[in-house]
Structure formats: structure tokens, C-alpha cells
Write a protein that holds these residues in place. Sequence first.
Motif, PDB file in Angstrom:
ATOM      1  N   CYS A  64       0.845  -1.199   0.000  1.00  0.00           N
ATOM      2  CA  CYS A  64       0.000   0.000   0.000  1.00  0.00           C
ATOM      3  C   CYS A  64       0.879   1.246   0.000  1.00  0.00           C
ATOM      4  CB  CYS A  64      -0.895  -0.004   1.237  1.00  0.00           C
ATOM      5  SG  CYS A  64      -2.049   1.383   1.350  1.00  0.00           S
ATOM      6  N   ALA A  65       0.451   2.274  -0.714  1.00  0.00           N
ATOM      7  CA  ALA A  65       1.211   3.518  -0.778  1.00  0.00           C
ATOM      8  C   ALA A  65       0.993   4.359   0.474  1.00  0.00           C
ATOM      9  CB  ALA A  65       0.801   4.327  -2.008  1.00  0.00           C
ATOM     10  N   GLY A  66       1.987   5.181   0.794  1.00  0.00           N
ATOM     11  CA  GLY A  66       1.892   6.075   1.947  1.00  0.00           C
ATOM     12  C   GLY A  66       2.107   7.519   1.554  1.00  0.00           C
ATOM     13  N   LEU A  67       1.273   8.386   2.097  1.00  0.00           N
ATOM     14  CA  LEU A  67       1.475   9.828   2.011  1.00  0.00           C
ATOM     15  C   LEU A  67       1.795  10.341   3.408  1.00  0.00           C
ATOM     16  CD1 LEU A  67      -1.518  11.015  -0.236  1.00  0.00           C
ATOM     17  CD2 LEU A  67       0.822  10.526  -0.944  1.00  0.00           C
ATOM     18  N   VAL A  68       2.378  11.528   3.483  1.00  0.00           N
ATOM     19  CA  VAL A  68       2.618  12.191   4.761  1.00  0.00           C
ATOM     20  C   VAL A  68       2.133  13.626   4.659  1.00  0.00           C
ATOM     21  CG1 VAL A  68       4.346  12.966   6.432  1.00  0.00           C
ATOM     22  CG2 VAL A  68       4.633  10.750   5.302  1.00  0.00           C
ATOM     23  N   ARG A  69       1.260  14.018   5.605  1.00  0.00           N
ATOM     24  CA  ARG A  69       1.018  15.457   5.744  1.00  0.00           C
ATOM     25  C   ARG A  69       2.143  15.984   6.621  1.00  0.00           C
ATOM     26  NH1 ARG A  69      -4.209  18.849   7.849  1.00  0.00           N
ATOM     27  NH2 ARG A  69      -3.967  17.598   9.753  1.00  0.00           N
ATOM     28  N   VAL A  70       3.004  16.773   6.010  1.00  0.00           N
ATOM     29  CA  VAL A  70       4.199  17.229   6.706  1.00  0.00           C
ATOM     30  C   VAL A  70       3.856  18.324   7.710  1.00  0.00           C
ATOM     31  CG1 VAL A  70       5.777  16.534   4.877  1.00  0.00           C
ATOM     32  CG2 VAL A  70       4.752  18.820   4.818  1.00  0.00           C
ATOM     33  N   GLN A  71       4.816  18.593   8.582  1.00  0.00           N
ATOM     34  CA  GLN A  71       4.605  19.555   9.648  1.00  0.00           C
ATOM     35  C   GLN A  71       4.433  20.983   9.131  1.00  0.00           C
ATOM     36  OE1 GLN A  71       6.863  17.164   9.448  1.00  0.00           O
ATOM     37  NE2 GLN A  71       7.458  16.320  11.431  1.00  0.00           N
ATOM     38  N   ASP A  72       5.151  21.290   8.053  1.00  0.00           N
ATOM     39  CA  ASP A  72       5.204  22.672   7.585  1.00  0.00           C
ATOM     40  C   ASP A  72       5.761  22.657   6.164  1.00  0.00           C
ATOM     41  OD1 ASP A  72       5.030  25.451   7.754  1.00  0.00           O
ATOM     42  OD2 ASP A  72       7.039  25.661   8.596  1.00  0.00           O
ATOM     43  N   ASN A  73       5.583  23.742   5.461  1.00  0.00           N
ATOM     44  CA  ASN A  73       6.079  23.877   4.093  1.00  0.00           C
ATOM     45  C   ASN A  73       7.554  24.269   4.113  1.00  0.00           C
ATOM     46  OD1 ASN A  73       6.333  24.165   1.344  1.00  0.00           O
ATOM     47  ND2 ASN A  73       5.156  26.060   1.216  1.00  0.00           N
ATOM     48  N   ARG A  74       8.356  23.297   4.564  1.00  0.00           N
ATOM     49  CA  ARG A  74       9.801  23.539   4.625  1.00  0.00           C
ATOM     50  C   ARG A  74      10.559  22.371   4.004  1.00  0.00           C
ATOM     51  NH1 ARG A  74      11.689  25.161  10.508  1.00  0.00           N
ATOM     52  NH2 ARG A  74       9.867  23.980  11.225  1.00  0.00           N
TER      53      ARG A  74
ATOM     54  N   GLY B  29       4.290  10.702  -1.597  1.00  0.00           N
ATOM     55  CA  GLY B  29       3.990  12.110  -1.803  1.00  0.00           C
ATOM     56  C   GLY B  29       3.746  12.789  -0.478  1.00  0.00           C
ATOM     57  N   VAL B  30       3.630  14.102  -0.544  1.00  0.00           N
ATOM     58  CA  VAL B  30       3.407  14.890   0.665  1.00  0.00           C
ATOM     59  C   VAL B  30       2.231  15.830   0.470  1.00  0.00           C
ATOM     60  CG1 VAL B  30       5.733  14.788   1.620  1.00  0.00           C
ATOM     61  CG2 VAL B  30       5.217  16.488  -0.121  1.00  0.00           C
ATOM     62  N   ILE B  31       1.451  15.965   1.521  1.00  0.00           N
ATOM     63  CA  ILE B  31       0.400  16.972   1.617  1.00  0.00           C
ATOM     64  C   ILE B  31       0.981  18.106   2.448  1.00  0.00           C
ATOM     65  CG2 ILE B  31      -1.903  17.477   2.494  1.00  0.00           C
ATOM     66  CD1 ILE B  31      -2.628  14.545   1.944  1.00  0.00           C
ATOM     67  N   ILE B  32       0.961  19.311   1.885  1.00  0.00           N
ATOM     68  CA  ILE B  32       1.672  20.432   2.498  1.00  0.00           C
ATOM     69  C   ILE B  32       0.663  21.429   3.056  1.00  0.00           C
ATOM     70  CG2 ILE B  32       3.347  22.269   2.137  1.00  0.00           C
ATOM     71  CD1 ILE B  32       3.270  19.778  -0.552  1.00  0.00           C
ATOM     72  N   PRO B  33       0.667  21.666   4.373  1.00  0.00           N
ATOM     73  CA  PRO B  33      -0.320  22.558   4.974  1.00  0.00           C
ATOM     74  C   PRO B  33      -0.033  24.032   4.724  1.00  0.00           C
ATOM     75  CG  PRO B  33       1.189  21.778   6.652  1.00  0.00           C
ATOM     76  CD  PRO B  33       1.551  21.056   5.376  1.00  0.00           C
ATOM     77  N   MET B  34      -1.080  24.825   4.872  1.00  0.00           N
ATOM     78  CA  MET B  34      -0.997  26.278   4.893  1.00  0.00           C
ATOM     79  C   MET B  34      -0.267  26.866   3.677  1.00  0.00           C
ATOM     80  SD  MET B  34      -2.671  27.305   7.510  1.00  0.00           S
ATOM     81  CE  MET B  34      -3.412  26.580   8.977  1.00  0.00           C
ATOM     82  N   VAL B  35      -0.627  26.399   2.504  1.00  0.00           N
ATOM     83  CA  VAL B  35      -0.102  26.995   1.274  1.00  0.00           C
ATOM     84  C   VAL B  35      -1.050  28.134   0.889  1.00  0.00           C
ATOM     85  CG1 VAL B  35       0.408  26.602  -1.164  1.00  0.00           C
ATOM     86  CG2 VAL B  35       1.033  24.883   0.548  1.00  0.00           C
ATOM     87  N   ASN B  36      -0.541  29.345   0.949  1.00  0.00           N
ATOM     88  CA  ASN B  36      -1.396  30.525   0.813  1.00  0.00           C
ATOM     89  C   ASN B  36      -1.176  31.326  -0.458  1.00  0.00           C
ATOM     90  OD1 ASN B  36      -2.645  30.135   3.348  1.00  0.00           O
ATOM     91  ND2 ASN B  36      -0.883  31.055   4.379  1.00  0.00           N
ATOM     92  N   SER B  37      -0.160  30.980  -1.234  1.00  0.00           N
ATOM     93  CA  SER B  37       0.179  31.793  -2.406  1.00  0.00           C
ATOM     94  C   SER B  37       0.923  30.939  -3.416  1.00  0.00           C
ATOM     95  CB  SER B  37       1.071  32.968  -1.989  1.00  0.00           C
ATOM     96  OG  SER B  37       2.329  32.498  -1.521  1.00  0.00           O
ATOM     97  N   ALA B  38       1.058  31.503  -4.621  1.00  0.00           N
ATOM     98  CA  ALA B  38       1.855  30.824  -5.640  1.00  0.00           C
ATOM     99  C   ALA B  38       3.303  30.694  -5.188  1.00  0.00           C
ATOM    100  CB  ALA B  38       1.762  31.587  -6.958  1.00  0.00           C
ATOM    101  N   GLU B  39       3.797  31.665  -4.452  1.00  0.00           N
ATOM    102  CA  GLU B  39       5.161  31.583  -3.928  1.00  0.00           C
ATOM    103  C   GLU B  39       5.307  30.393  -2.987  1.00  0.00           C
ATOM    104  OE1 GLU B  39       8.433  34.306  -1.469  1.00  0.00           O
ATOM    105  OE2 GLU B  39       6.398  35.051  -1.804  1.00  0.00           O
TER     106      GLU B  39
END
Length: 249
Positions: free
Chosen positions: A63-73, A87-97
Amino acid sequence: MTLAEKLRSGARTVGYWVLSDNPQAVERIAGTGYDYVCFDAQHGLLDYRAILDGLTALDARGCAGLVRVQDNRQFWIGQALDAGAAGVIIPMVNSAEDARAAVAACRYPPVGRRSMGPVRAELRFPTTPAETDAAVLCLPMIETAEGLENVEEIAATPGVDGLYIGPSDLRLGLGGATPDDPAYDDVFAAALERVRAAAASAGVVAGIHTPSGDGAARRFAEGFTWVSVASDLTHLEQAARSHLGTALG
């Protein structure tokens, strides 16, 4: 078909959300048929060792695993991918940057700036950087009013594979008094439609967190192709309470 191929294709994809450090339970969950299990390193009770053990347990069931990481770092994203996350799910992405920073952390040069040191990942993914880049998923979260305002630009960022909605934070960010404030149902529904439309326009997928199988089915019916069902701790408590109620009559 790999998880990346399935999710990117728009095929119906459903995962399970894990908050607790219990690789034996993860191994059992992985055998039930979910497309992936996601380990929540942001809000879950999981350190790096727990994530590593969980990903290893998934390997035993294919089975595949994803991680929601602690921060966009860079550090957190690289660590999760090096451990073997698909893959990773990245929290609090607020802009194209923010989205560009997430993509750069997920991809090797010259596309990004991920450091070569895959450790466990080399057992699961090709070690050629370009092949590895194609095999892992970069999945920014839309969970704030600012992120929603910039969702079209975030979705269109090269290297983003999909958008993942954090419904509780998004409703709070839009003004809700609670994560399920019914007074904001219409505003929230419009926000979901905007995210779906932005993803479709950019050619990426839209996903959302759900609390149950019923909730997941409802989101599929609304047009989402990717959902997570949460979570192990919640469902353990629900099952225990149900059995107690049955025992006591």
C-alpha cells in the motif's frame, strides 16, 4: 498503476488518515483496500520514527503512503520523501510563492532543490532524479481565506499535482465560529466549487478530507475524485462506544 498515476489520472482515489503511532494497526488498515494511508505529522501523534515504521508496515501490504508534513519547509518534505512516502500533503499553502517552494522541496535539481539522500525511498522509487520526480506527489493544502483567494495561481504552479482541502480550517478561515458552523454552509460550498474549478482549469486534481465513508461518498458525488477518510483515533473511539452501548443495552 502507482498512486501518482492513479491520482493524476482523475480516477477515484480514497485513502485513510492515521494520527497514532501503531504500525501493526497500519498494517491491518493497509490490507482493507484503501489506495493509500496518510500519516499526519502536523496534528497527529507521530514523530519521524513512527512515520518510518508506518511506511515500512505499508510495504508489507503493498500500500502507498502519504505524509502530511509539519510545515512547508525543505527539511520536513525531504525527510518524508526520503523515508519512502509516495507524496506529501503540504499545509498552509497561501500563495503561488508558497506553492513554488513546496514543488522545489519535492523535486531534484534542476527542477527543484531536493537533496539527494533517499535512504528508504530508493527501495521503492527509481533513483534517477527525473524518474523519482515523476513518481512522487506534491499536494498543497487549501485551508485559509488567503489560499482560497490565490487558489487559481496555486493550482497553476508547475509541479503541483493536486489541491487538498482542509475543510475545518477553511470554514474557520472564511469566518465560521466552529469547524462545522452551519451558518457558513453556503459560503463553504462556494469555496469548494472554486477549488474544484481552479484544479480543473489547471489540469490537476482536487481532494478533500472527510470524517466518514458517508462523507467521502458525498464528496465523490459532488465531483471530487480524491478523498481521505479520517481517522484511526476517531474510528477507534466510535467503535468502542458502539460496542459498549450494545453490551449495556
